[in-house]
Design a protein around this motif. Structure first.
Motif, PDB file in Angstrom:
ATOM      1  N   SER A  86     -11.874  -0.290  -4.620  1.00 50.98           N
ATOM      2  CA  SER A  86     -11.732  -0.485  -3.173  1.00 50.98           C
ATOM      3  C   SER A  86     -10.747  -1.613  -2.909  1.00 50.98           C
ATOM      4  N   CYS A  87     -10.076  -1.509  -1.787  1.00 49.67           N
ATOM      5  CA  CYS A  87      -9.010  -2.473  -1.525  1.00 49.67           C
ATOM      6  C   CYS A  87      -8.613  -2.449  -0.055  1.00 49.67           C
ATOM      7  N   HIS A  88      -8.306  -3.622   0.489  1.00 46.59           N
ATOM      8  CA  HIS A  88      -7.662  -3.667   1.800  1.00 46.59           C
ATOM      9  C   HIS A  88      -6.173  -3.380   1.572  1.00 46.59           C
ATOM     10  N   THR A  89      -5.560  -2.689   2.516  1.00 42.54           N
ATOM     11  CA  THR A  89      -4.146  -2.307   2.343  1.00 42.54           C
ATOM     12  C   THR A  89      -3.234  -3.525   2.138  1.00 42.54           C
TER      13      THR A  89
ATOM     14  N   THR B 274      -0.674   5.150   5.223  1.00 45.28           N
ATOM     15  CA  THR B 274      -1.444   5.329   3.987  1.00 45.28           C
ATOM     16  C   THR B 274      -1.947   6.771   3.871  1.00 45.28           C
TER      17      THR B 274
ATOM     18  N   ILE C 166     -10.306   2.830   0.762  1.00 44.10           N
ATOM     19  CA  ILE C 166      -9.161   2.026   1.205  1.00 44.10           C
ATOM     20  C   ILE C 166      -9.468   1.514   2.618  1.00 44.10           C
ATOM     21  N   TYR C 167      -9.416   0.203   2.757  1.00 40.55           N
ATOM     22  CA  TYR C 167      -9.653  -0.397   4.072  1.00 40.55           C
ATOM     23  C   TYR C 167      -8.314  -0.663   4.746  1.00 40.55           C
TER      24      TYR C 167
ATOM     25  N   VAL D  16     -11.021  10.077  -2.134  1.00 42.67           N
ATOM     26  CA  VAL D  16     -10.573   8.823  -1.526  1.00 42.67           C
ATOM     27  C   VAL D  16     -11.023   8.755  -0.059  1.00 42.67           C
TER      28      VAL D  16
ATOM     29  N   VAL E  66     -10.276   6.614   3.537  1.00 45.55           N
ATOM     30  CA  VAL E  66      -9.468   5.625   4.250  1.00 45.55           C
ATOM     31  C   VAL E  66     -10.206   5.291   5.538  1.00 45.55           C
TER      32      VAL E  66
ATOM     33  N   TYR F  39       0.856  -1.209   0.000  1.00 45.83           N
ATOM     34  CA  TYR F  39       0.000   0.000   0.000  1.00 45.83           C
ATOM     35  C   TYR F  39       0.888   1.255   0.000  1.00 45.83           C
TER      36      TYR F  39
ATOM     37  N   TRP G 291      -3.138  -4.865  -1.726  1.00 48.54           N
ATOM     38  CA  TRP G 291      -2.960  -3.761  -2.668  1.00 48.54           C
ATOM     39  C   TRP G 291      -2.508  -4.290  -4.026  1.00 48.54           C
TER      40      TRP G 291
END
Ligand code: NA7
Length: 548
Positions: free
Chosen positions: A175-178, A205, A389-390, A193, A195, A64, A181
């Motif tokens: 969308s994405c978990h860190t 991040t 961003i998760y 964005v 977070v 990330y 990535w």
């Protein structure tokens, strides 16, 4: 070794299948790579199974924006090879993730490790077979593999968790978990964005995304105490100094409680004058790395009065750095003291909140109700985003074990045995799970993790050499040794303020229904004590373990 160990399977009275390997190692991260090197030295036939497409583990998955070491690069690398230390040039005091990944790729090439690693392969199940004293692994492609020993290097923080929120899959943007990535570059330019999460990952991040995003909205449930990283490039002169002082660096890491370069000041925060204390806090706040956390007065993490003093100092720093006083208060933790959760280190993190393109949403005031196709709906407002961003953390310490169907003697599952908290011997063995050796399992020393990994790998390798030299094929922690170790872990945790705080280190993850209460999943004594304990076990012939 190979022939002898493989043949041993055929001496049993039952018909037994041939073993494919002496040992299978799961994971090609820092632990798995070093374990492979050591097992090869023992002459063992080894296979490393890795879910990713490359080596690196944590540093493969966590790519990330802003991901980097929070520990000095030259204290966080492998120490086992003088040549490797001398040939590798760290470019920054705290290496960014791409550099660390390159380093681990270099290690894999230098020691010719890839030929024994099977990438793109996830282990679904590992079942112990008493009849032939070995582990049978089922892989995601349906194939099976048999080995005498199973060694796990699967990480303490490797299973990401997402919020349990309605509509999570409905979001139309990116969308994405860190920790998942993409490998391709991601641009934030011109984007709105979000977070979610303000742990060590979220902090790294946020400070990076804020540089280029059109608008960044940070969703914070619990603020964390953060302190400056003070990163910088390593100059040529520093490079020479570092290389000349590696023996001292690692000797120092051996001596300190958490294996970092920093060690606690022997004084109490309460025994010095106000001026002296303020000057000391100021000095630590101005220095690189974890010094303010693990190199502070000896009682800041055990005495609530000492902890209140450092918490007050850092709160004042936050108030100085964040222009809006209301916002500053939201960023100051109120439900836990400084350093009682893992300390995120930052570079201009607090200043991010002075930027016009950054907004903080305090989820204690307005919780998220659901994820929508357009963005996030809180109790009071609908937000539209291009990207979510998760940075919502991990199923820590035991999560990676829960994800493999592990069955020991009599078919008992590890998950069942660990219900209500892991039970291990020295974080490396489990009663009822013979020949399973965990590198960095629950109840290991966390702290400077590569230092703990090297120690654990060497301890495991010494144990396997001991077995080999005596023609032994089975090792299992005695139940009474596990009980005694758990008692040691419990006693050592007494008085630590961090044990009264919800965090991944106390086993709490509110994204998981079964991890809502605190458990003791880590060893909170000093690393030198841990090593002394484990060294004594080895020196006394492993009496705590049943060897057959
Ligand atoms: P952490 O430290 O577990 O942080 C996760 C963060 O995400 C934390 O701020 C959580 O808030 C937040 N979170 C998690 N779930 C939610 C939901 N559902 N809604 C809102 N906020 C949420 O993980 P990191 O990845 O930052 O760091 C893990 C370790 O990796 C770190 O300590 C380093 O050792 C490397 P909460 O505090 O639970 O209120």
């Amino acid at each position: 070794m190979t022939t002898r160990m493989l043949n041993e399977a055929t001496t049993s009275k039952v018909t037994v299948p041939a073993l494919d390997y002496d040992a299978v190692v799961i994971g090609a991260g820092i632990a798995g790579l070093y374990q492979l090197i050591r097992l090869r030295e023992l002459g063992m036939r080894v296979r490393v199974i890795e879910a990713g497409t490359e080596v690196g583990g944590t540093w493969y998955w966590n790519r990330y924006p802003g991901a980097r070491f929070d520990s000095e690069s030259y204290s966080y690398c492998y120490s086992f090879s003088k040549e490797l230390l001398q040939e590798w040039n760290w470019t920054e005091h705290f290496a960014p993730q791409p550099e660390t990944l390159r380093y681990l790729q270099h290690v894999a090439d230098r020691f010719d490790l890839r030929r024994d690693i099977q990438f793109n392969t996830r282990v679904l199940a590992a079942h112990w077979h008493e009849a032939w004293r070995g582990w049978e692994l089922t892989l995601a492609d349906g194939s099976r593999m048999r080995a005498r020993f199973l060694i796990t290097g699967i990480g303490a923080l490797s299973v990401p968790t997402l919020p349990r929120l309605e509509g999570l899959d409905s979001f139309k943007g990116e969308s994405c978990h860190t920790a998942r990535w993409p490998h391709e570059p991601v641009s934030f330019a011109g984007k709105r964005v979000a977070v979610i999460g303000t742990g060590a990952t979220g902090v790294q991040t946020i400070q990076e995304v804020a540089k280029t995003a059109a608008h960044l909205t940070v969703f914070q449930r619990t603020p964390n105490w953060c302190a400056p990283l003070h990163n910088g490039p390593i100059t040529d002169e520093e490079q020479r100094e570092i290389k000349a002082s590696y023996p001292d660096i690692f000797r120092r890491c051996q001596e300190t409680n958490a294996s970092f370069l920093h060690s606690a000041d022997p004084r109490s925060a309460l025994e010095v004058s106000d001026d002296e204390r303020e000057t000391f806090f100021e000095k630590r706040y101005g220095e690189r790395g974890f010094g303010i956390w693990v190199g502070n007065f000896r009682d800041i993490l055990t005495d609530p009065r000492a902890n209140a003093l450092i918490s007050d100092f850092v709160a004042r720093k936050i108030r100085q750095r964040v222009h809006d006083p209301v916002l500053a208060e939201k960023l100051i933790p109120k439900n836990h003291g400084f350093g009682t959760r893992r300390l995120p280190l930052e570079t201009h993190y607090y200043e991010v909140y002075n930027q016009p393109n950054v907004e903080l949403v305090d989820l204690t005031e307005t919780p998220i109700e659901r994820i929508t196709p357009e963005g996030i709906q809180t109790r009071t407002r609908a937000f539209d985003f291009d990207m979510i961003i998760y940075a919502t953390g991990f199923d820590a310490l035991t999560g990676a074990y829960d994800h493999i169907d592990m069955r020991g003697v009599g078919g008992q599952t590890l998950k069942d045995q660990w219900r209500g908290g892991a039970k291990t011997f020295a974080g490396m063995q489990v009663a009822g799970f013979p020949n399973l050796l965990m590198v960095m399992g629950p109840h290991s020393v966390l702290g400077n993790i590569p230092r703990s990994i090297e120690y654990n790998v060497e301890w495991v390798s010494d144990l396997l050499r001991h077995l080999r030299d005596r023609g032994l094929t089975r090792v299992e922690a005695r139940p009474e040794s596990v009980l005694s170790w758990m008692e040691t872990v419990r006693k050592l945790s007494i008085g630590l303020l961090s044990n009264d705080v919800d965090s991944w280190a106390t086993g709490v993850n509110r994204n998981l229904a079964h991890k809502q209460t605190r458990v003791l999943s880590r060893y909170s004594g000093s690393a030198p004590d841990f090593r002394a304990h484990c060294n004594a076990v080895a020196a006394n012939g492993y009496r705590e373990l049943q060897l057959d």
